[in-house]
Design an enzyme around this catalytic site. Structure first.
Site, PDB file in Angstrom:
ATOM      1  N   ASP A 137      -3.815 -11.373  -2.736  1.00 50.36           N
ATOM      2  CA  ASP A 137      -5.236 -10.753  -3.317  1.00 50.36           C
ATOM      3  C   ASP A 137      -5.602 -12.051  -4.460  1.00 50.36           C
ATOM      4  O   ASP A 137      -5.063 -12.519  -5.350  1.00 50.36           O
ATOM      5  CB  ASP A 137      -4.918  -9.578  -4.298  1.00 50.36           C
ATOM      6  CG  ASP A 137      -4.609  -8.351  -3.456  1.00 50.36           C
ATOM      7  OD1 ASP A 137      -5.663  -8.181  -2.554  1.00 50.36           O
ATOM      8  OD2 ASP A 137      -3.640  -8.035  -3.457  1.00 50.36           O
ATOM      9  N   ASP A 182      -8.392   1.212   4.702  1.00 52.15           N
ATOM     10  CA  ASP A 182      -8.130   0.260   3.629  1.00 52.15           C
ATOM     11  C   ASP A 182      -7.422   0.779   2.520  1.00 52.15           C
ATOM     12  O   ASP A 182      -8.159   1.647   1.906  1.00 52.15           O
ATOM     13  CB  ASP A 182      -9.295  -0.667   3.285  1.00 52.15           C
ATOM     14  CG  ASP A 182      -8.765  -1.859   2.344  1.00 52.15           C
ATOM     15  OD1 ASP A 182      -7.706  -2.320   2.655  1.00 52.15           O
ATOM     16  OD2 ASP A 182      -9.760  -2.323   1.750  1.00 52.15           O
ATOM     17  N   GLY A 183      -6.531   0.361   1.865  1.00 51.71           N
ATOM     18  CA  GLY A 183      -5.982   0.665   0.411  1.00 51.71           C
ATOM     19  C   GLY A 183      -5.102   1.739   0.313  1.00 51.71           C
ATOM     20  O   GLY A 183      -5.080   2.874   1.142  1.00 51.71           O
ATOM     21  N   GLY A 211       1.357  -2.834  -1.285  1.00 53.97           N
ATOM     22  CA  GLY A 211       1.864  -3.367  -2.370  1.00 53.97           C
ATOM     23  C   GLY A 211       2.985  -2.677  -3.237  1.00 53.97           C
ATOM     24  O   GLY A 211       4.107  -2.811  -2.895  1.00 53.97           O
TER      25      GLY A 211
END
Length: 176
Positions: free
Chosen positions: A36, A131-132, A153
């Site tokens: 990131d 996404d995410g 993550g």
């Protein structure tokens, strides 16, 4: 069957041991390492930049998937290409007027282009994505929607057994 790509987000790693964390994730089965890259003009945080990518590249052959949360991604193509980035994902919100030029420059530097959306941006802005927030509790939904490149993550780095989380997510994508 979709080929899964699991990319732990290095933002959740121990930055004091970045090279060993990268190696640990590859040994745990990660396909890519997600980097990131944020500047305060786009998001509140300031994180990894080209010097860190260049340093990590010296210690890892892993695919370095760079996600840029910046206001002018064109400014980062040259330095990240030189640093050894593998992928260059930019946000559609800051690239609407020049995305074709941006993609061509990314490719010219030997990187793979990608596009991302901020929460709240209408999906109609780009081809539908997922996404995410991906992890064991959300992977099935993403996989059923067609996602095969999974960035995760805290669900990987925060797990007692990161290899098990990576394996679980890969199985979900490949089984969808």
């Amino acid at each position: 069957m979709a080929t899964a790509k699991i990319a732990p987000s290095m933002l959740s790693s121990d930055f004091a041991n970045l090279a060993s964390e990268a190696d640990r994730m590859v040994k745990c089965g990660a396909d890519w390492l997600h980097m990131d890259i944020m500047v305060r003009h786009f998001v509140p945080n300031l994180t990894i930049g080209a010097p860190v990518i260049e340093s990590l590249r010296k210690h890892s052959k892993a695919y370095l998937d760079c996600h840029l949360m910046v206001t002018n991604p064109l400014d980062y193509v040259e330095p990240l290409g030189k640093a050894g980035a593998s992928g260059f994902t930019f946000h559609v919100e800051v690239s609407k007027d020049n995305w074709r030029e941006l993609i061509e420059r990314i490719k010219a530097k030997g990187m793979h282009p990608g596009v991302a959306l901020k929460p709240g941006t209408p999906i109609e802005e780009v081809f539908p994505l997922v996404d995410g927030g991906l992890g064991p509790s959300t992977i099935d939904t993403a996989a059923k929607a067609g996602a095969n490149c999974i960035v995760a993550g805290s669900s990987v780095f925060g797990a007692a057994e990161p290899a098990e989380v990576i394996s679980f997510m890969r199985s979900s994508v490949e089984g969808a």
